[in-house]
Design a protein around this motif. Structure first.
Motif, mmCIF file in Angstrom:
data_model
loop_
_atom_site.group_PDB
_atom_site.id
_atom_site.type_symbol
_atom_site.label_atom_id
_atom_site.label_comp_id
_atom_site.label_asym_id
_atom_site.label_seq_id
_atom_site.Cartn_x
_atom_site.Cartn_y
_atom_site.Cartn_z
ATOM 1 N N LYS A 1 33.919 31.594 56.979
ATOM 2 C CA LYS A 1 34.344 30.555 57.930
ATOM 3 C C LYS A 1 35.291 31.115 58.989
ATOM 4 O O LYS A 1 35.707 30.407 59.891
ATOM 5 C CB LYS A 1 35.025 29.428 57.176
ATOM 6 N N SER A 2 35.622 32.382 58.888
ATOM 7 C CA SER A 2 36.563 33.004 59.808
ATOM 8 C C SER A 2 35.998 33.099 61.213
ATOM 9 O O SER A 2 34.791 33.318 61.398
ATOM 10 C CB SER A 2 36.921 34.407 59.315
ATOM 11 N N SER A 3 36.871 33.008 62.191
ATOM 12 C CA SER A 3 36.442 33.179 63.574
ATOM 13 C C SER A 3 36.134 34.635 63.907
ATOM 14 O O SER A 3 35.676 34.937 65.010
ATOM 15 C CB SER A 3 37.505 32.634 64.536
ATOM 16 N N GLU B 1 43.229 35.895 62.547
ATOM 17 C CA GLU B 1 42.105 36.831 62.469
ATOM 18 C C GLU B 1 42.534 38.180 61.894
ATOM 19 O O GLU B 1 41.785 38.790 61.128
ATOM 20 C CB GLU B 1 41.482 37.021 63.853
#
Length: 144
Positions: free
Chosen positions: A29-31, A121
């Motif tokens: 789900k990380s950008s 991030e």
């Protein structure tokens, strides 16, 4: 030559393994994006010599449209023109942490991250690096 698996760690330690799986799911789900994470994981697996992980991450990258030229050049990313500056700083951080016994994660590898990634991030990237290092050690140590 195939070596028999030593222990089925994922069934013998299911709660610990599920923790790793939960971390992997959270990172999805990380950008940062799947492509960058997979690229970093492939590079870490190259350094650690994890054949199982090399095959898995190269296959995932190819399935998502990664070029053969970039996959072929990954080990030499520092001299290749095929990688963006964002990818380069991520790969440098991955290598620094993979070799943390020698590098001690210097500012020269950390500070460039700040120009390309948010704090969240950078945290996600560091978790991704730690997770793949752990998975490599499990796969190599238990002969997956």
């Amino acid at each position: 030559m195939s070596t028999p698996q030593r222990l089925p760690y994922f069934t013998l330690s299911p709660e610990a393994y599920n923790g790793f799986a939960a971390t992997k799911k959270a990172l999805s789900k990380s950008s940062l994006g799947k492509a960058l994470i997979e690229l970093v994981w492939l590079r870490i697996s190259q350094i650690n010599g994890c054949a199982f992980c090399l095959e898995m991450h190269a296959k995932a990258l190819r399935a998502d449209g990664e070029s053969a030229a970039r996959l072929d050049s990954l080990a030499g990313w520092r001299v290749s023109e095929l990688f963006s500056e964002r990818e380069r700083v991520a790969l440098a951080w991955a290598e620094s942490l993979t070799h943390v016994d020698k590098t001690h994660a210097p500012d020269d590898d950390y500070i460039p991250l700040q120009a390309h990634f948010s704090e969240a991030e950078i945290s996600d990237l560091t978790f991704a690096i730690a997770l793949m290092s752990a998975f490599n050690r499990l796969a190599i140590g238990m002969r997956q």
